[in-house]
Design a protein around this motif. Structure first.
Motif, mmCIF file in Angstrom:
data_model
loop_
_atom_site.group_PDB
_atom_site.id
_atom_site.type_symbol
_atom_site.label_atom_id
_atom_site.label_comp_id
_atom_site.label_asym_id
_atom_site.label_seq_id
_atom_site.Cartn_x
_atom_site.Cartn_y
_atom_site.Cartn_z
ATOM 1 N N ASP A 1 0.836 -1.200 0.000
ATOM 2 C CA ASP A 1 0.000 0.000 0.000
ATOM 3 C C ASP A 1 0.873 1.253 0.000
ATOM 4 O O ASP A 1 2.065 1.203 0.346
ATOM 5 C CB ASP A 1 -0.885 0.033 1.251
ATOM 6 C CG ASP A 1 -1.965 -1.034 1.223
ATOM 7 O OD1 ASP A 1 -2.508 -1.284 0.131
ATOM 8 O OD2 ASP A 1 -2.252 -1.621 2.278
ATOM 9 N N ALA A 2 0.263 2.356 -0.357
ATOM 10 C CA ALA A 2 0.963 3.637 -0.263
ATOM 11 C C ALA A 2 1.315 3.920 1.191
ATOM 12 O O ALA A 2 0.593 3.521 2.122
ATOM 13 C CB ALA A 2 0.083 4.749 -0.818
ATOM 14 N N GLU A 3 2.438 4.606 1.405
ATOM 15 C CA GLU A 3 2.840 4.928 2.769
ATOM 16 C C GLU A 3 1.829 5.869 3.417
ATOM 17 O O GLU A 3 1.208 6.715 2.752
ATOM 18 C CB GLU A 3 4.224 5.579 2.764
ATOM 19 C CG GLU A 3 5.344 4.642 2.343
ATOM 20 C CD GLU A 3 6.705 5.290 2.497
ATOM 21 O OE1 GLU A 3 6.775 6.396 3.076
ATOM 22 O OE2 GLU A 3 7.693 4.688 2.044
ATOM 23 N N LEU A 4 1.667 5.737 4.718
ATOM 24 C CA LEU A 4 0.782 6.628 5.446
ATOM 25 C C LEU A 4 1.357 8.031 5.500
ATOM 26 O O LEU A 4 2.584 8.219 5.534
ATOM 27 C CB LEU A 4 0.559 6.104 6.872
ATOM 28 C CG LEU A 4 -0.113 4.726 7.002
ATOM 29 C CD1 LEU A 4 -0.156 4.296 8.472
ATOM 30 C CD2 LEU A 4 -1.513 4.765 6.420
ATOM 31 N N THR A 5 0.506 8.997 5.496
ATOM 32 C CA THR A 5 0.952 10.384 5.601
ATOM 33 C C THR A 5 1.516 10.634 6.988
ATOM 34 O O THR A 5 0.895 10.273 8.007
ATOM 35 C CB THR A 5 -0.216 11.350 5.336
ATOM 36 O OG1 THR A 5 -0.763 11.069 4.047
ATOM 37 C CG2 THR A 5 0.251 12.792 5.400
#
Length: 373
Positions: free
Chosen positions: A361-365
């Protein structure tokens, strides 16, 4: 059956029976090589050698497939030798390799600069006589490696193998099959990762060939597609051809020393990816819109052309089985390369290979205030 090709495409198919002294072809396609039996070098207006309208003549000892004919035509159009190149001593620049072994199978690998037939042979002794397995594979694209799956082997046995290419050059390797499921015989293996072409050769693996390892694990970053090197001076590789050049660089001779060939010929490889096979810190399961470095071919990063070119070159240059996920309705995995795999070494060990990039998944902000996250 005789098939006539014009400009690399089949235009006429005719049955042959009796003596092969003539072949009927479509109107206007008659070709005569040599005398026609009456002392003439043309036959009722047929194209012949005498009028100079045939540029090259070659005779093969076997029938050619349509893809081979097309390749030969294309090379002629480019003014290249029909066979691709003249003979050279280093037509196997990356040596040989074996990988993804089980107790009864293995994948063999090589890359030859000589178009033509590659002959693989496997034996239980270093003299390669007798062979317990042999296979012939046609090498149409010298820039693309060739792999062969070998089955029916015995467990816990050391095998020796040879690859002979179209220039009669050969390379040799050895591998050991995994022991039977209930066997306990001990284990010796090596682990490494991260190979940048401009930093080769690699002294840290210089002793591997002498250690008689059961296997060697490459944990990824087998190239650095996002770092310039002599093979590709761009900051980021963008095409399949460039990815291939990066892999060939890492596996080739650097500063007169073979970077990886001795290691790969001496033992079995288990290899997976990290991020630099494509681009730094990529997350394959994230939306394309989340990373501007990728093209917009698909909805997910693992559907983009950059990802597919990187993974295709990785698979081509490593002795692993080409398997994909079959998960209809699950876009993240369906049809994607299956690099998750496992191997068992009797009662001594189980090896699990992961793919930590293709479906991430995309990295968390990051939080604005870490103290109040």
């Amino acid at each position: 059956v005789a098939i006539t090709y014009l400009d690399g495409a089949a235009v006429s198919t005719n049955s042959i029976s009796g003596d092969l002294d003539s072949i009927d072809t479509a109107a206007g396609l008659a070709v005569n090589i040599g005398q026609d039996g009456l002392g003439a070098y043309t036959d009722n207006g047929a194209v012949g050698l005498r009028d100079g309208r045939i540029d090259d003549v070659a005779v093969w000892r076997r029938s050619l497939g349509a893809a081979e004919v097309q390749t030969i035509f294309q090379r002629g159009q480019q003014g290249l030798n029909l066979f691709g190149m003249t003979a050279r001593t280093n037509s196997l620049p990356n040596g040989v390799a074996s990988g993804d072994v089980t107790s009864d199978s293995v994948v063999l690998w090589t890359r030859s600069l000589a178009p033509g037939v590659l002959r693989f042979g496997v034996s239980t002794n270093s003299s390669l006589d007798p062979l317990v397995f042999s296979s012939a594979v046609t090498n149409l694209q010298p820039e693309v490696p060739v792999k062969v799956s070998v089955t029916g082997l015995n467990s816990g046995v050391r095998y020796f193998y040879r690859v002979l290419d179209g220039f009669e050059n050969s390379a040799f390797g050895t591998f050991k099959t995994a022991p039977a499921p209930q066997a306990s015989v001990g284990l010796r293996f090596g682990v490494s990762g991260d190979s940048r072409g401009e930093l080769a050769p690699y002294p840290s693996i210089g002793n591997v060939a002498s250690r008689r390892l059961d296997f060697f694990v490459n944990l990824g970053d087998t190239i650095y597609a996002d770092v310039p090197s002599p093979a590709v001076t761009n900051d980021q590789v963008r095409t399949l051809e460039q990815f291939r050049r990066k892999h060939a660089e890492v596996l080739g001779n650097q500063r007169g020393v073979p970077s990886m060939a001795d290691l790969r010929a001496s033992t079995v490889l288990f290899t997976t990816i990290d991020d630099h096979e494509v681009i730094n810190d990529f997350a394959g399961g994230a939306a394309v819109s989340s990373d501007s470095r990728f093209d917009t071919t698909g909805k997910l990063i693992n559907e983009t052309q950059l990802y597919w070119d990187g993974l295709k070159a990785f698979s081509e240059f490593n002795p692993l089985k080409d398997v994909t996920y079959q998960t209809p309705g699950v876009a993240r995995t369906d049809g994607k390369p299956k690099l998750y795999r496992a191997a068992r070494y009797g009662l001594d060990a189980s090896l699990f290979l992961l793919d930590a990039r293709s479906f991430r998944d995309a990295e968390l902000t990051a939080p604005e205030d870490p103290n109040n996250a």
